[in-house]
Motif scaffolding. Sequence first.
Motif, short mmCIF file in Angstrom:
data_model
loop_
_atom_site.label_atom_id
_atom_site.label_comp_id
_atom_site.label_asym_id
_atom_site.label_seq_id
_atom_site.Cartn_x
_atom_site.Cartn_y
_atom_site.Cartn_z
N GLU B 281 -2.19 -1.71 1.40
CA GLU B 281 -0.82 -1.42 0.93
C GLU B 281 -0.81 -1.20 -0.57
O GLU B 281 -0.18 -0.27 -1.08
CB GLU B 281 0.12 -2.58 1.29
CG GLU B 281 0.49 -2.61 2.77
CD GLU B 281 1.17 -3.92 3.18
OE1 GLU B 281 1.16 -4.23 4.38
OE2 GLU B 281 1.69 -4.63 2.27
N GLN B 284 -2.37 2.22 -1.31
CA GLN B 284 -1.44 3.32 -0.99
C GLN B 284 -0.38 3.45 -2.09
O GLN B 284 -0.08 4.53 -2.57
CB GLN B 284 -0.80 3.03 0.37
CG GLN B 284 0.43 3.88 0.71
CD GLN B 284 0.05 5.24 1.28
OE1 GLN B 284 -0.76 5.32 2.20
NE2 GLN B 284 0.62 6.30 0.72
N LYS B 285 0.15 2.32 -2.51
CA LYS B 285 1.21 2.29 -3.51
C LYS B 285 0.69 2.83 -4.86
O LYS B 285 1.37 3.58 -5.55
CB LYS B 285 1.65 0.82 -3.69
CG LYS B 285 3.08 0.66 -4.16
CD LYS B 285 3.50 -0.79 -4.01
CE LYS B 285 4.51 -1.18 -5.08
NZ LYS B 285 4.76 -2.62 -5.09
#
Lengths: 314, 314
Positions: B281, B284-285
């Motif tokens: 996560e 991706q961010k």
Amino acid sequence: MATLKVPATVPPVADDCDQLRKAFQGWGTNEALIISILGHRDAAQRRAIRRAYAEAYGEELLRSITDEISGDFERAVILWTLDPAERDAVLANEAARKWKPGNRVLVEIACTRTSAQIFATRQAYHERFKRSLEEDIAAHVTGDFRKLLVPLVSTYRYDGPEVNTRLAHSEAKLLHEKIHHKAYSDDEIIRILTTRSKPQLIATFNHYNDAFGHRINKDLKADPQDEYLRTLRAIIRCFSCPDRYFEKVARQAIAGLGTDENSLTRVITTRAEVDLKLIKEAYQKRNSVPLERAVAGDTSGDYESMLLALLGQE
Amino acid sequence: MATLKVPATVPPVADDCDQLRKAFQGWGTNEALIISILGHRDAAQRRAIRRAYAEAYGEELLRSITDEISGDFERAVILWTLDPAERDAVLANEAARKWKPGNRVLVEIACTRTSAQIFATRQAYHERFKRSLEEDIAAHVTGDFRKLLVPLVSTYRYDGPEVNTRLAHSEAKLLHEKIHHKAYSDDEIIRILTTRSKPQLIATFNHYNDAFGHRINKDLKADPQDEYLRTLRAIIRCFSCPDRYFEKVARQAIAGLGTDENSLTRVITTRAEVDLKLIKEAYQKRNSVPLERAVAGDTSGDYESMLLALLGQE
């Protein structure tokens, strides 16, 4: 090599608890009964008694003891009754909080217990004090002593028998060089003493003796009263000859006017299940008098009886 | 927060062993089969497979693997198949032996594992290397790095949730003072980082931010390329935001020409059963591209397939 005497047939745990409860209750305390039970049970048996007692009476055994007895006798019974790891955690905590350069308790715990025992003590320390042992030492001790003691208690020494002879030679040389230059708190001295395994260190100290003609501790006696040097010597003695190290602690606790009860209690309660027989032999050899007789001459009352029970007197 | 995908019904251990044995034998190795089994079993299942395999075929599973596959794929399968504590012991040993100032593996292990996990690693280290981890670090690392890394791996941090707010305030102030005077390797900075519990340290870092208007890591960026300062920042990031710390390791491993396979393999094999989902996560961010796609773009063949399996790709 323990001195603790456990009877051939030990009463059921429930009976021991019952007797202890009786010893605490009524008009006055029955100290002799407390000694006759707790002074003759091994660590596993004392643990079972503590558990059963708390269940049966809804009160911790150690609590009942501190309510009923006091002074040196209380301290001896409490320290003895504790599990070895808890006991060491309590002793180490006192030593860290009230630390003074002459205090050798942390050295003793770090250098005369096995790696697994020291780790159990560090776990017991978390449990009891909600902090780590090294955290408390680092916060209370300063300077060269901190530099030495924090890694000494933090290390998890390898405890296999393997010895690297080449390494023993090179590190004996390195120690000799640093000591020759009076660099007693040099990083390398501390690294060697705080990370190498006991068999490796003993090989290093032996090679030191062979190569330079005298024991390393002789070279660390440049200033016999310097507490940092005394601490280094205590570390080396704890590794090389723990029985003679403890003999000296007991001797100094007894010698002179007045007794150092805390040290005497510590030696006897921490070693009665380990090597107190060897310490007694060393004491007899060094002082030409049995340790029991010296203890009996210097202590009195229930405290004396408790120590003599742990010393294995019939 | 793990990415590892274990099938709803796992075959009996004997069947897994049988399939693995088939994958190793005959004409060429069946890499896909190895991945389909080992890449989808948790630590306890892999341990059971290793045990049963050694019993059934009289050869260690890891031995069969190294005989049959090689390169980055081999390293990924071996590291993954090891128990977490053994794996950390192997990684720490490599890091200690080939230590360079830019190597952050020891920091990672010391600061992102629980106290119990680090202790298990130290035990596995004894078992495997017949020495202690701190002994090897102390012997191979020098100067300020040694002063920092030896206590960092040796500490057994208290891991309860208690926080002492007054202490957090006073130690934030102390850190600020030392950093302000560029005394980055001061004993007090090292004492705080290597002995306080994680919750206590996080409270200290938060108070630092509140009291002085910026994060401690910003103040530790005086010279962004200095490896000692980078190590201090890595320690603080590992405590405060391990997912973002690992995201950065993965990002840097993938970025630029050529891939740092060792770092990529390490992040994925050590975190797949822990928090790789959070790391994905964070990736991706930060990068606007899924970590799987970046890994697929930068790796190939069986190595790629193994990493993607651990990343949880269906």
